[in-house]
Design an enzyme around this catalytic site. Structure first.
Site, short mmCIF file in Angstrom:
data_model
loop_
_atom_site.label_atom_id
_atom_site.label_comp_id
_atom_site.label_asym_id
_atom_site.label_seq_id
_atom_site.Cartn_x
_atom_site.Cartn_y
_atom_site.Cartn_z
N ARG A 66 12.06 -5.83 4.02
CA ARG A 66 11.91 -4.39 3.96
C ARG A 66 12.90 -3.55 4.76
NH1 ARG A 66 5.94 -2.24 5.27
NH2 ARG A 66 6.31 -3.43 7.03
N LYS A 68 0.89 -1.34 -0.07
CA LYS A 68 0.02 -0.06 -0.06
C LYS A 68 1.02 1.53 -0.09
CE LYS A 68 -1.80 -0.80 4.02
NZ LYS A 68 -1.26 -1.98 4.44
N ARG A 122 0.13 -8.67 13.83
CA ARG A 122 -0.50 -7.78 12.97
C ARG A 122 -1.15 -8.43 12.09
NH1 ARG A 122 4.70 -5.27 10.53
NH2 ARG A 122 3.48 -3.94 9.08
N ARG A 155 12.16 -1.87 10.53
CA ARG A 155 11.17 -1.71 11.36
C ARG A 155 11.18 -2.59 12.50
NH1 ARG A 155 5.91 0.08 8.14
NH2 ARG A 155 4.74 -1.29 9.62
N ARG A 174 -8.87 1.73 9.80
CA ARG A 174 -8.39 0.21 10.04
C ARG A 174 -9.69 -0.55 11.01
NH1 ARG A 174 -2.52 0.84 9.37
NH2 ARG A 174 -1.67 -1.24 9.71
P1 AP5 Z 1 5.07 -1.57 1.65
O1 AP5 Z 1 4.66 -0.71 0.54
O2 AP5 Z 1 5.74 -0.95 2.79
O3 AP5 Z 1 3.69 -2.07 2.23
P2 AP5 Z 1 2.38 -1.75 3.14
O4 AP5 Z 1 1.23 -2.33 2.65
O5 AP5 Z 1 2.56 -0.05 3.24
O6 AP5 Z 1 2.81 -2.38 4.79
P3 AP5 Z 1 3.00 -2.01 5.93
O7 AP5 Z 1 3.34 -2.92 6.75
O8 AP5 Z 1 3.66 -0.64 6.26
O9 AP5 Z 1 1.42 -1.82 6.45
P4 AP5 Z 1 0.86 -1.75 7.69
O10 AP5 Z 1 -0.51 -1.63 7.59
O11 AP5 Z 1 1.09 -3.02 8.65
O12 AP5 Z 1 1.60 -0.57 8.67
P5 AP5 Z 1 1.41 0.63 9.16
O13 AP5 Z 1 3.04 1.14 9.02
O14 AP5 Z 1 0.27 1.35 8.59
O15 AP5 Z 1 5.96 -2.99 1.20
C1 AP5 Z 1 6.27 -3.90 1.82
C2 AP5 Z 1 7.54 -4.18 1.46
O16 AP5 Z 1 7.50 -5.09 0.00
C3 AP5 Z 1 8.62 -3.28 1.22
O17 AP5 Z 1 9.93 -3.86 1.15
C4 AP5 Z 1 8.52 -2.97 -0.45
O18 AP5 Z 1 9.87 -2.22 -0.83
C5 AP5 Z 1 7.94 -4.16 -1.06
N1 AP5 Z 1 7.35 -4.17 -2.18
C6 AP5 Z 1 6.24 -3.31 -2.43
N2 AP5 Z 1 5.31 -3.57 -3.44
C7 AP5 Z 1 5.90 -4.78 -4.06
C8 AP5 Z 1 5.96 -5.46 -5.28
N3 AP5 Z 1 4.86 -5.04 -5.95
N4 AP5 Z 1 6.59 -6.48 -5.57
C9 AP5 Z 1 7.67 -6.62 -4.71
N5 AP5 Z 1 7.83 -6.02 -3.51
C10 AP5 Z 1 7.25 -4.96 -3.22
O19 AP5 Z 1 1.22 0.54 10.77
C11 AP5 Z 1 2.12 0.32 11.46
C12 AP5 Z 1 1.46 0.08 12.99
O20 AP5 Z 1 1.15 1.46 13.43
C13 AP5 Z 1 0.27 -0.74 13.02
O21 AP5 Z 1 0.60 -2.08 13.25
C14 AP5 Z 1 -0.35 -0.10 14.35
O22 AP5 Z 1 0.04 -0.40 15.32
C15 AP5 Z 1 -0.25 1.37 13.86
N6 AP5 Z 1 -1.30 2.19 13.12
C16 AP5 Z 1 -1.28 2.65 11.89
N7 AP5 Z 1 -2.40 2.89 11.35
C17 AP5 Z 1 -3.39 2.86 12.34
C18 AP5 Z 1 -4.54 2.93 12.38
N8 AP5 Z 1 -5.21 3.61 11.37
N9 AP5 Z 1 -5.20 2.67 13.50
C19 AP5 Z 1 -4.70 2.20 14.42
N10 AP5 Z 1 -3.31 1.80 14.60
C20 AP5 Z 1 -2.57 2.19 13.38
#
Ligand code: AP5
Length: 213
Positions: free
Chosen positions: A127, A13, A171, A160, A88
């Site tokens: 990542r 995403k 997660r 991370r 979320r």
């Molecule tokens: P990447 O683009 O980083 O994936 P992503 O979907 O953004 O993954 P996240 O792990 O960041 O999502 P998340 O929703 O768990 O974490 P967030 O930071 O929001 O890609 C992943 C990897 O794959 C990278 O290495 C990339 O280079 C590679 N890649 C991408 N596309 C590719 C492709 N097509 N082919 C090959 N490789 C590829 O949240 C973290 C924490 O924050 C949560 O656990 C929670 O505690 C808190 N939090 C955040 N938002 C909320 C909310 N709304 N409510 C409550 N808590 C929240």
């Protein structure tokens, strides 16, 4: 354009949101990035959020909603936005609807990204992120030009804290329990489009642009 990117951790995403935000010149609002900044800067919000994030749990709704409301009400978001990682939970989605309603605005589309679980684990375990400019890499599929160094700003890349295997499992279960219900939520509002995120980054981006146009 007002978009939500929905999907499990590691599906890509953030990577797609970053590219699309540049293409359409609209801001990408990543609640994960905003929360990680708050943790790094040890703000009161960051101190509150840290334990939840380290355990792979969601930060309480009211904390995250306050953070997003402030951003959505700023001039930066007047012409649209991409919400990456928000909402979320169903209460977050309801609150988003009322924030947008108060601004006489609505959502254009919710993109639900999916890939097989094994691919999620591969993506998350490789990542590497830039703590300074937030660029995201992968040691195999999206490597930086110089190992361990951000192409954009030269900072040292980091892994991370919540990308450790045990935390990733938590997660994924939290996603299934609390976030996956949003798929039906937005489907019932005729706002959901599904996107297979398993291709290479630029192929997925091409499919996304085709879908939005
Ligand atoms: P990447 O683009 O980083 O994936 P992503 O979907 O953004 O993954 P996240 O792990 O960041 O999502 P998340 O929703 O768990 O974490 P967030 O930071 O929001 O890609 C992943 C990897 O794959 C990278 O290495 C990339 O280079 C590679 N890649 C991408 N596309 C590719 C492709 N097509 N082919 C090959 N490789 C590829 O949240 C973290 C924490 O924050 C949560 O656990 C929670 O505690 C808190 N939090 C955040 N938002 C909320 C909310 N709304 N409510 C409550 N808590 C929240």
């Amino acid at each position: 354009m007002r978009l939500i990117f929905l999907g499990p951790p590691g599906v890509g995403k953030g990577t797609q949101a970053e590219l699309l935000a540049k293409k359409y010149s609209i801001p990408k609002l990543s609640t994960g990035d905003l929360l990680r900044d708050a943790v790094r800067n040890k703000t009161p919000l960051g101190v509150e959020a840290k334990g939840f994030m380290d355990r792979g749990e969601l930060v309480p709704d009211q904390v995250v909603i306050g953070l997003v409301r402030e951003k959505l009400e700023s001039r930066e978001c007047e012409n649209g936005f991409i919400l990456d990682g928000f909402p979320r939970t169903v209460p977050q989605a309801d609150q988003l609807t009322s924030i947008l309603k108060s601004r006489a605005a609505g959502l254009d589309r919710v993109i639900y990204f999916w890939i097989p679980k094994e691919e999620i684990v591969t993506r998350i375990s490789g990542r590497r992120s830039c703590p300074k400019c937030k660029s995201v890499y992968h040691i195999h599929s999206v490597p930086p030009k110089n190992e361990g160094i951000c192409d954009g700003c030269g900072a040292e890349l980091t892994q991370r804290m919540d990308d450790k295997p045990d935390t990733v499992e938590s997660r994924l279960s939290v996603y299934q329990e609390q976030t996956a219900p949003l798929i039906e939520y937005y489907k019932s509002k005729n706002l959901l489009s599904e996107l297979d995120g398993s291709g290479a980054v630029h192929d997925v981006q091409g499919q996304l642009i085709a879908l939005l146009s």
